[in-house]
Design a protein around this motif. Structure first.
Motif, short mmCIF file in Angstrom:
data_model
loop_
_atom_site.label_atom_id
_atom_site.label_comp_id
_atom_site.label_asym_id
_atom_site.label_seq_id
_atom_site.Cartn_x
_atom_site.Cartn_y
_atom_site.Cartn_z
N PHE A 167 6.34 6.98 -10.32
CA PHE A 167 6.18 6.84 -8.79
C PHE A 167 4.65 6.98 -8.55
O PHE A 167 4.22 6.07 -7.82
N HIS A 168 3.83 8.01 -9.33
CA HIS A 168 2.47 8.14 -8.97
C HIS A 168 1.77 6.93 -9.38
O HIS A 168 0.60 6.35 -8.56
N ARG A 169 2.01 6.34 -10.57
CA ARG A 169 1.44 4.95 -11.06
C ARG A 169 1.44 4.00 -9.92
O ARG A 169 0.36 3.35 -9.64
N ARG A 170 2.67 3.63 -9.44
CA ARG A 170 2.90 2.52 -8.71
C ARG A 170 2.18 2.78 -7.43
O ARG A 170 1.63 1.86 -6.76
N LEU A 171 2.32 3.71 -7.02
CA LEU A 171 1.58 4.37 -5.49
C LEU A 171 0.20 4.21 -5.83
O LEU A 171 -0.68 3.57 -4.81
N VAL A 172 -0.65 4.65 -6.96
CA VAL A 172 -2.01 4.31 -7.28
C VAL A 172 -2.49 3.01 -7.17
O VAL A 172 -3.33 2.27 -6.58
N ASN A 173 -1.62 2.20 -8.02
CA ASN A 173 -1.67 0.62 -8.02
C ASN A 173 -1.65 -0.12 -6.51
O ASN A 173 -2.63 -0.85 -6.34
N ALA A 174 -0.78 0.67 -5.88
CA ALA A 174 -0.76 -0.17 -4.43
C ALA A 174 -2.09 0.09 -3.65
O ALA A 174 -2.55 -0.66 -3.03
N CYS A 175 -2.46 1.41 -3.54
CA CYS A 175 -3.67 1.71 -3.29
C CYS A 175 -4.79 0.74 -3.88
O CYS A 175 -5.82 0.48 -2.71
N PHE A 176 -5.14 0.61 -4.91
CA PHE A 176 -5.89 -0.24 -5.64
C PHE A 176 -5.82 -1.68 -4.99
O PHE A 176 -7.01 -2.20 -4.57
N ARG A 177 -4.75 -2.12 -4.98
CA ARG A 177 -4.57 -3.57 -4.35
C ARG A 177 -4.92 -3.45 -2.89
O ARG A 177 -5.55 -4.29 -2.39
N ALA A 178 -4.60 -2.37 -2.05
CA ALA A 178 -4.90 -2.45 -0.75
C ALA A 178 -6.42 -2.35 -0.43
O ALA A 178 -7.09 -3.07 0.56
N ASN A 179 -7.15 -1.62 -1.43
CA ASN A 179 -8.79 -1.75 -1.41
C ASN A 179 -9.35 -3.02 -1.63
O ASN A 179 -10.05 -3.31 -1.05
N PHE A 180 -8.78 -3.72 -2.65
CA PHE A 180 -9.17 -5.08 -3.21
C PHE A 180 -9.03 -5.94 -2.01
O PHE A 180 -9.89 -6.78 -1.63
N ALA A 181 -7.77 -5.84 -1.23
CA ALA A 181 -7.55 -7.04 -0.36
C ALA A 181 -8.55 -6.53 1.07
O ALA A 181 -8.68 -7.68 1.70
N ALA A 182 -8.67 -5.32 1.09
CA ALA A 182 -9.43 -4.94 2.39
C ALA A 182 -9.02 -5.74 3.64
O ALA A 182 -9.82 -6.16 4.34
N ASP A 183 -7.77 -5.81 3.67
CA ASP A 183 -7.20 -6.19 5.13
C ASP A 183 -6.63 -5.32 5.76
O ASP A 183 -5.79 -5.58 7.09
N GLY A 184 -6.84 -4.01 5.63
CA GLY A 184 -6.17 -2.83 6.66
C GLY A 184 -4.48 -2.91 6.59
O GLY A 184 -3.92 -2.07 7.19
N SER A 185 -4.04 -3.14 5.38
CA SER A 185 -2.60 -3.28 5.30
C SER A 185 -2.15 -1.82 5.15
O SER A 185 -2.86 -0.96 4.53
N VAL A 186 -1.08 -1.44 5.67
CA VAL A 186 -0.55 -0.11 5.87
C VAL A 186 0.62 0.20 4.61
O VAL A 186 1.55 -0.58 4.65
N LEU A 187 0.37 1.11 3.89
CA LEU A 187 1.64 1.64 3.00
C LEU A 187 2.35 2.72 3.67
O LEU A 187 1.99 3.84 4.09
N HIS A 188 3.76 2.29 3.70
CA HIS A 188 4.64 3.18 4.41
C HIS A 188 5.40 3.89 3.38
O HIS A 188 6.01 3.40 2.48
#
Length: 443
Positions: free
Chosen positions: A160-181
């Protein structure tokens, strides 16, 4: 109380064979104590069986999932512990019992590719202790197995932790303000503590170079509880104060919302509500492994083994159960709650019981002592109620004092496994090492 029938070996010169299935808090402490005493003196052969190769104290799993604890620094190798404390470790899961021959059947072990590493084995016992713990109960809810994470095991929490960290990295790269629920189903101790830890660690993670990711706007945490309040079973005061902290952090808390289905993107409740949940963690309820219902022993509706006050199973005096998998009588028709303090007390009691059995004496009843409840909200607060003071009174604790008591619970476990001085040195070493490490696991 009826005297206990004590199993004996066909050949009296063979040491008493003790098999402990489950290397959780209770099982590992029991194996360690018995190895140090009966194993070291040659009076017994002690064998610990577990399906994993390493041990992690279960109350820490929410910290592993949130990333506030590095799993590799706190895991304990069973083989090493066995060598140090004069018992034997057997890798594998319990798959059955041959009670007539007094043998525990251990399932084959396979690697990640399905190749057999170890075949099925049969371990002879004179005294068997089952301590395999519990797992979350999905109550047959559609979509849980397909779309939700659980943190019943260290590997689950790490995934769970690894996948959440990866999702944060993707959101940072996309820089589109997407929300992780993030939706957490079940507002017991695990769910509540996980919510608070995630709130803190996602913000800490963002400080390590995630310039385009703002967790205050891009992380939404929702805690969902089917009952009327969070922390059911714990004192009202603890629940109320904990709720205040969670709400102050912006964590949405929903009560009286029974979950009826989970999809890839949402959690559906009986009231028709759909809670966004790209990351859904299921922490509601407990049940024990299905194998326990196949052993010919008495079980309850969630597969716990029903035991007498002495912790002996009701149908076999040579088999005991401790920890979450034991339905041990307590007061007013209740059973002992599934807490680490109960497993610790039961392991200590069973050490005395087994020594009495070897001496030909009857087992004594176990009496659970409730020392209170503590809820750790990570960096933000620790809240609890301690019991057992003069006159049977209670004391409310919060903040730094409560945190010290909470940390002391884990230190007590380490003390039981390694002794006082090794525990003290380990505590000091970790305090020093923390000064040169990130505050959150970054991968």
């Amino acid at each position: 109380m009826q005297p206990t029938a004590i199993a004996s070996n066909p050949q009296p010169h063979i040491p008493h064979r003790i098999v402990i299935v489950g290397g959780g808090a209770g099982g590992l402490e029991l194996a360690t104590k018995l190895g140090n005493s009966l194993g070291r003196s040659g009076r017994a052969e002690v064998t610990l069986v577990d399906r994993d190769q390493t041990h992690l104290w279960k109350p820490l799993l929410h910290e592993v999932a949130a990333g506030s604890m590095d799993i590799h620094q706190h895991q304990l190798d069973y083989l090493a512990q066995a060598r140090w404390h004069r018992f034997t470790f057997a890798l594998g899961a319990l798959s059955g019992l041959d009670r007539e021959r007094r043998e525990a059947i251990v399932a084959p072990v396979r690697d990640d590719e399905g190749a057999e590493v170890l075949p099925e084995r049969r371990l002879a016992y004179d005294t068997l202790v089952i301590a395999i713990g519990s797992q979350s109960n999905d109550f047959g809810t559609p979509g849980v197995r397909e779309h939700a994470f659980t943190i019943d095991q260290a590997r689950d929490a790490n995934v769970f932790h690894r996948r959440l960290v990866n999702a944060c990295f993707r959101a940072n790269f996309a820089a589109d303000g997407s929300v992780l629920h993030i939706a957490i189903v079940g507002a017991g101790a695990t769910g509540v503590e996980l919510a608070a830890e995630l709130h803190n660690t996602t913000r800490t993670l963002a400080a390590y170079g995630l310039k385009n990711f703002d967790p205050t706007k891009q992380i939404r945490i929702t805690l969902i509880e089917a009952g009327p309040r969070i922390l059911p079973g714990l004192p009202e005061y603890v629940a109320e104060e904990t709720l205040k902290v969670l709400q102050s952090l912006g964590i949405e808390v929903l009560v009286n919302e029974k979950v009826v289905g989970i999809t890839e993107e949402a959690v559906k409740t009986a009231t028709g509500r759909e809670v966004p949940g790209r990351f859904t963690v299921w922490t509601a309820g407990i049940r024990c492994a299905d194998v326990l219902a196949t052993l010919g022993l008495e079980t309850d509706r969630i597969n716990r083994l029903v035991v007498k006050p002495s912790l002996e199973t009701t149908r076999d005096a040579n088999i005991f159960a401790i920890g979450d998998c034991a339905a041990a009588p307590w007061t007013e028709g209740k059973t002992v709650p599934p807490r680490a303090q109960a497993a610790h007390q039961q392991s200590s009691h069973l050490v005395k019981t087994i020594k009495r059995r070897l001496a030909g004496k009857a087992s004594q009843p176990y009496h659970y002592r409730d020392f209170g409840s503590l809820i750790s909200l990570g960096h933000y607060d620790t809240i609890g109620q301690l019991m057992g003071f003069a006159g049977g009174g209670r004391m409310r604790v919060e903040g730094y004092l409560a945190k010290l008591f909470y940390v002391a619970l884990y230190r007590q476990h380490i003390w039981a496994l390694h002794g006082f001085w090794r525990m003290a040195l380990d505590t000091l070493a970790r305090l020093i090492k923390r000064q040169t490490e990130p505050k959150v696991k970054l991968h």
